[in-house]
Design a protein around this motif. Structure first.
Motif, short mmCIF file in Angstrom:
data_model
loop_
_atom_site.label_atom_id
_atom_site.label_comp_id
_atom_site.label_asym_id
_atom_site.label_seq_id
_atom_site.Cartn_x
_atom_site.Cartn_y
_atom_site.Cartn_z
N UNK A 96 0.83 -1.20 0.00
CA UNK A 96 0.00 0.00 0.00
C UNK A 96 0.86 1.25 0.00
N UNK A 97 2.01 1.20 0.64
CA UNK A 97 2.94 2.33 0.57
C UNK A 97 3.37 2.55 -0.88
N UNK A 98 3.71 1.48 -1.56
CA UNK A 98 4.13 1.57 -2.96
C UNK A 98 2.99 2.07 -3.84
N UNK A 99 1.78 1.55 -3.60
CA UNK A 99 0.63 1.95 -4.41
C UNK A 99 0.38 3.45 -4.29
N UNK A 100 0.41 3.96 -3.06
CA UNK A 100 0.17 5.39 -2.87
C UNK A 100 1.29 6.21 -3.50
N UNK A 101 2.51 5.75 -3.33
CA UNK A 101 3.65 6.48 -3.91
C UNK A 101 3.50 6.60 -5.44
N UNK A 140 -12.66 0.13 -0.27
CA UNK A 140 -12.93 1.17 -1.26
C UNK A 140 -11.95 2.32 -1.12
N UNK A 141 -11.65 2.70 0.11
CA UNK A 141 -10.72 3.81 0.36
C UNK A 141 -9.34 3.49 -0.22
N UNK A 142 -8.77 2.39 0.20
CA UNK A 142 -7.42 2.04 -0.25
C UNK A 142 -7.41 1.63 -1.72
N UNK A 143 -8.55 1.14 -2.20
CA UNK A 143 -8.62 0.71 -3.59
C UNK A 143 -8.45 1.84 -4.59
N UNK A 188 -3.92 10.71 5.05
CA UNK A 188 -3.51 10.21 3.73
C UNK A 188 -4.12 11.09 2.63
N UNK A 189 -5.41 11.39 2.77
CA UNK A 189 -6.08 12.22 1.77
C UNK A 189 -5.43 13.60 1.69
N UNK A 190 -5.15 14.20 2.83
CA UNK A 190 -4.53 15.54 2.85
C UNK A 190 -3.20 15.54 2.12
N UNK A 191 -2.38 14.55 2.38
CA UNK A 191 -1.07 14.48 1.72
C UNK A 191 -1.23 14.21 0.23
N UNK A 192 -2.17 13.37 -0.12
CA UNK A 192 -2.41 13.10 -1.55
C UNK A 192 -2.87 14.36 -2.26
N UNK A 193 -3.80 15.09 -1.64
CA UNK A 193 -4.33 16.30 -2.25
C UNK A 193 -3.24 17.35 -2.44
N UNK A 194 -2.27 17.38 -1.51
CA UNK A 194 -1.18 18.35 -1.59
C UNK A 194 -0.05 17.88 -2.50
N UNK A 202 4.12 7.29 3.40
CA UNK A 202 4.44 6.94 4.78
C UNK A 202 3.17 6.80 5.61
N UNK A 203 2.23 7.71 5.42
CA UNK A 203 0.97 7.64 6.15
C UNK A 203 0.20 6.36 5.82
N UNK A 204 0.25 5.95 4.55
CA UNK A 204 -0.43 4.71 4.16
C UNK A 204 0.21 3.51 4.85
N UNK A 205 1.52 3.48 4.88
CA UNK A 205 2.21 2.36 5.54
C UNK A 205 1.89 2.34 7.03
N UNK A 206 1.88 3.51 7.67
CA UNK A 206 1.59 3.57 9.10
C UNK A 206 0.17 3.11 9.38
#
Length: 235
Positions: A96-101, A140-143, A188-194, A202-206
């Motif tokens: 999930x860390x890799x996916x978000x990255x 759904x969120x992580x997907x 996670x959403x805040x960091x993604x939006x920014x 990192x937030x996803x992994x945590x």
């Protein structure tokens, strides 16, 4: 080109996948309890398929540690192995860390809106102790990020190891402990939006590392979370 002679492959493939998912989901939900013996005839009658897809499904489930087969061919639902779940958690968190990255540069406003909506549903389900709803909303969120990353290797690994965590998550999302994930999702959403790739990853992994206390408690007390009664469901 000529039609291949070995017809019916698609249907047989779907039967195998459907059988696998049905048995897997019954184990994860607690419908098939740890230690319960699985008889081919009962599974065939329940699923309405032949013995072949059932045996293939049980073989796949054994590979991920959800069932065990003895030399005498008795198949039982595995108890939750705390060490195996630790290993699965580390793998799932890394995926999930890799996916978000990989996803952050490609996320559109519609994707962020979908994440926010899923998190609202997730919070409501956790507060209502609706474990099925919480898990569906969490998926759904992580997907969203997993889909946006478009990395098939990540999808394949998550498909294999996420079910190992689900029995533990059913306990977590049926308690107040699951409410912490709502705030973690918001971060996670805040960091993604920014567009903050490193912070979002990192937030996803945590977020996926917060199951550790439940595992540690199980090890300290000698309990096996998978042998407990399923967490209460909402209406």
């Amino acid at each position: 080109m000529p039609v291949p002679e070995n017809r019916g492959l698609v249907r047989r493939s779907l039967l195998r996948e459907d059988a696998y998912r049905a048995i897997r989901d019954a184990i994860v939900s607690g419908t098939l309890a740890p230690g319960e013996r699985l008889h081919d005839a009962d599974l065939v009658a329940w699923l309405g398929v032949s013995r072949t897809p059932v045996r293939e499904a049980l073989g796949r489930l054994e590979l991920v540690g959800l069932v065990r087969t003895s030399p005498g061919r008795h198949t039982v639902v595995s108890p939750l192995d705390v060490r195996a779940v630790h290993h699965a958690q580390a793998v799932v968190a890394a995926m999930h860390e890799l996916a978000v990255r990989e996803a952050v540069p490609h996320l559109a406003e519609g994707d962020l809106a979908a994440m926010r909506e899923a998190n609202v549903r997730f919070g409501a389900a956790v507060r209502a102790a609706d474990v099925d709803g919480a898990l569906a909303a969490d998926d759904a969120f992580h997907g969203v990020a997993v889909t946006a990353a478009a990395n098939q290797a990540v999808v394949t690994v998550l498909e294999q190891f996420t079910p190992v965590l689900r029995r533990l998550e059913r306990l977590r999302f049926g308690s107040l402990a699951g409410r912490a994930s709502v705030a973690q999702h918001d971060r996670i959403i805040e960091h993604c939006a920014a567009g903050e790739v490193d912070a979002a990853a990192t937030a996803a992994r945590e977020n996926w590392s917060t199951l550790a206390p439940l595992l540690d408690a199980a090890e300290d007390t000698g309990e096996r979370p998978g042998s407990a009664d399923p967490a209460p469901r909402g209406g």
